[in-house]
Write a protein that holds these residues in place. Structure first.
Motif: not given
Lengths: 184, 586
Positions: A85, A87-88, A104, A106, A109, A160, A163-164
């Motif tokens: 994926e 970078a976020l 970022d 991503k 963890k 998770d 982050t989304t």
């Protein structure tokens, strides 16, 4: 759980360095390592042939054929990068601070790493988190705006999912954060 | 004395000459006297043409009527980095048609950087009954349809190697066209192909070819089919895997490990796209046997890479990404004492991150130069270098023959002293007396070229980019370096004076490439006019050079010696400066 954030019209009051209307891309005062390069002959107007496909990222100057790597090697990485994926980056603001940061997601963890990074970035302590009572013993409470536009407490949902759905982060002053609690 | 030359019957001379394979020696023999020239030309079986435009096919065929093996190279080396516009040339068609009628017994064709069409492949398949070897290295212009013709018709094919070629890949069916009666395959390299070949056809093919030694598969071959394949080829010496990842169910892993162990001759591994680190231990049983390992597609981190490579105590050749980091190279320096060739490729060549993504510096190379006494060939991409490190490397490894350093950011100085890297590279050429190939990078002044011109007596190929201050730099090279054959230069302030002053030198070399330099059109014309045995090609996509002032710099310049005259297949952005280009006329 929902705050009436929209009423506050946060965008208008965002304080940041830089001209109005510009994006603060990165931390201020960081010198990028790669200056823009130009091919060195002024008489050679445009060396880039239409046949040559250099898949350089847009931020870098067009230097055809440099570094000297075969196309098929570059293609291997492109595939890898698009498969992994991208970078976020999300903006992080802190109430009262005159600048925005970007991080970022991503890179981290999980929540502990993210919180530690924000602590270091903004020089504050996040305090103890517990599911029942949110963040205790801290001036600032880490919150985020999710896809639906709701402001949530950082840590309430699994990483998770966070982050989304996280669009931006805000370190809210403790007093304002009373409306955010745990236990939806 | 004259009687001596005739005292041996031709058959005896021929027999003696048959032991002499090297082209240089053969060329020397042919100069002894006319009768030796005659005998030699009739019994020369192998021809190497380093520049396909230096001679025309008919001349080669006329002099050497009984050739069985030919190797041709086409485009200049910088074509690898997209500096040569598409359509420049390098077409093999005229050679194939000429040889189809004159060399019916031709067995081997090896091409590098040439354009070969499906028609050519069909012509090869139909014309040469005893055809054995087809190697297409960095070639283009053909598709899997052309491969059908080869597979279907070449009954005695031993080697089919498509390394690094650009193939229009319609599908994998071509492989199924090898007839069931075909059993002579020794080497197959399809690693550049994109689509899936028919797997059952592949299994049957390898199963019925007892002499198969080399099998380089493409990315599309899944890892869990490899074990089955390997079990049919226990005699395999060189294996290239496909994508190296799978769910690795326990039985898949143990099957693979078992199959790999069973291939007792396996000494070379490559492939390793998309590596899942959990699958790597399957190849551990081969490590002590490995002499060659290509992990340059393996995007795994230093600890896993190091764990694998440091078990390879007999490794001679290693290609790897900079994920190996300094720590991994240090481990290699300690474990791989037989290492002769090291190539470290960049994982993030365009530096999207501001900070380097890996901890690979000059130190890694220094460690290897210290620990690996046989190291002689290096290709190293990195982001920082120092004169001190280069001097250390030079002193450690005077046996170095190929040294290519690419500091990714052009004109980067010594990071410790902020000085140019002239001294460092100077040390390389001074200590490494047998250096044949050198690529420069970093901040460099004319001084480095003075060192190279003075010391690099055995240097045959030099690559220069973003270096030098003036014509003096180029002059140092061209007036020194007695064994220089290939010189390629980009983005350097080298111009007319050095080129014209050293025009004669150019006839002693295979070729000179200069792009984004300061050579004027006028100088090119003059050179072309004065040197009839050179082809001076101006490559310029802005339109005819005549439409601009003569003092205008040309975009690209390719000069090569030739006995064939100007070539006839130039595209509209290439002009040859010949005797007719008089200076002042336009």
């Amino acid at each position: 759980m929902m705050m009436l954030e929209k009423d506050l019209n946060l965008d208008a009051t965002e304080l940041r360095l830089g001209l109005p209307g510009t994006q603060d891309e990165d931390q201020p005062a960081v010198t990028k390592k790669r200056p823009l390069l130009h091919t060195n002959q002024t008489s050679n107007a445009n060396n880039i042939s239409s046949h040559q496909e250099e898949i350089d990222p847009p931020s870098k100057a067009q230097l055809v054929g440099w570094p000297p790597i075969r196309s098929y090697r570059k293609n291997s990485f492109q595939t890898k990068k698009s498969e992994a994926e991208a970078a976020l980056y999300v903006k992080v603001s802190m109430d009262g601070a005159p600048y925005l940061r970007k991080i970022d997601l991503k890179v981290y963890k999980g929540y502990p790493e993210l919180l530690k990074a924000m602590e270091e970035m903004f020089k504050f302590k996040v305090g103890e988190y517990c599911e029942r009572e949110g963040y205790n013993g801290s001036d600032y409470v880490p919150t985020y705006e999710d896809k639906d536009g709701d402001w949530m407490l950082v840590g309430d949902v699994p990483w998770d999912m966070f982050t989304t759905s996280c669009k931006r982060l805000r370190l809210m002053k403790g007093s304002e954060a009373k409306g955010l609690g745990c236990g939806m | 004395m004259r009687r001596m030359a005739y005292s041996f019957p031709e058959e005896v001379l021929e027999h003696v000459f048959s032991f002499i394979q090297s082209d240089n020696d053969r060329n020397s023999i042919s100069l002894v006297c006319k009768s030796w020239y005659e005998v030699e030309r009739w019994c020369r079986r192998k021809i190497f043409v380093g520049n396909c435009y230096s001679v025309c096919p008919s001349m080669v065929i006329k002099r050497f009527p009984e050739v069985r093996s030919i190797e041709l190279k086409g485009k200049p080396h910088f074509a690898d980095f997209n500096l040569v516009p598409e359509g420049w040339g390098g077409y093999v068609y005229p050679w194939i048609t000429a040889m189809a009628s004159s060399y019916p017994w031709l067995q081997e064709i090896r091409l590098k950087r040439m354009v070969i069409t499906d028609d050519c492949l069909e012509l090869i398949a139909k014309s040469f009954k005893n055809f054995n070897v087809l190697v297409l290295s960095s070639c283009e212009g053909f598709s899997t349809d052309g491969l059908v013709a080869i597979a279907a018709n070449c009954r005695n094919l031993r080697e089919l190697d498509l390394r690094e070629s650009e193939v229009e890949d319609f599908n994998g069916h071509w492989l199924s066209h090898f007839p069931d009666t075909y059993t002579s395959l020794v080497s197959l390299n399809i690693s550049c192909l994109g689509s899936e070949v028919s797997f059952s056809a592949l299994e049957r093919l390898v199963g019925r070819c007892p002499n198969l030694r080399t099998l380089r598969l493409n990315r599309a071959v899944p890892l869990d089919r490899i074990a089955n394949l390997l079990s049919r080829v226990p005699q395999l010496v060189e294996l290239g895997t496909g994508a190296y990842s799978s769910e690795m169910r326990p039985e898949v892993f143990s099957n693979l490990a078992g199959a790999v162990t069973h291939c007792k001759q396996l000494s070379s591994l490559s492939g390793f796209w998309d590596v899942n680190p959990a699958c790597l231990p399957a190849v551990y049983p081969t490590c002590t046997r490995l002499t060659s390992l290509n992990l340059s597609y393996a995007t795994i981190q230093s600890p896993e890479l190091t764990k694998l490579v440091s078990q390879c105590h007999n490794l001679q050749c290693l290609w790897v990404l900079d994920y190996i980091e300094d720590s991994g190279l240090e481990a290699i320096a300690a474990s791989c004492k037989d290492l002769r060739e090291l190539r470290v490729f960049p994982s993030d060549p365009f530096g999207v991150e501001v900070e380097p993504n890996v901890s690979l510096t000059e130190q890694g190379l220094v460690s290897v130069s210290e620990g690996c006494s046989k190291l002689q060939s290096v290709l190293y991409f990195c982001r920082q270098m120092s004169n001190a490190a280069l001097i250390t490397i030079a002193r450690n490894r005077p046996n170095m023959t190929r040294f290519r350093l690419c500091i990714i950011e052009p004109r980067t100085p010594d990071y410790l002293t902020l000085q140019p890297l002239d001294m460092g590279f100077g040390a390389i050429v001074e200590h490494c007396k047998d250096l044949q190939r050198l690529s420069l990078s970093g901040l460099l002044t004319d001084r480095v070229f003075e060192y190279i011109g003075t010391y690099a007596n055995k240097l045959e190929m030099l690559s220069v980019a973003f270096a030098g201050d003036s014509d003096l730099g180029l002059h140092h090279i061209l007036s020194g370096c007695e064994n220089l054959r290939k010189l390629e230069i980009r983005d350097c302030p080298f111009g007319d004076k050095a080129l014209l002053a050293n025009a004669a030198k150019l006839e002693t070399m295979r070729s000179l490439w200069m792009s984004s330099c300061s050579v004027s059109y006028g100088a090119c014309k003059l050179l072309g006019q004065k040197m009839p045995r050179l082809n001076v090609e101006v490559i310029d996509e802005r339109g005819p050079p005549d439409s601009r002032p003569e003092s205008c710099h040309v975009e690209k310049l390719y000069i090569y010696r030739t006995v064939a005259g100007a070539r006839l297949d130039m595209p509209d952005f290439v002009w040859t400066m010949d005797e007719d280009s008089a200076v002042g006329l336009s």
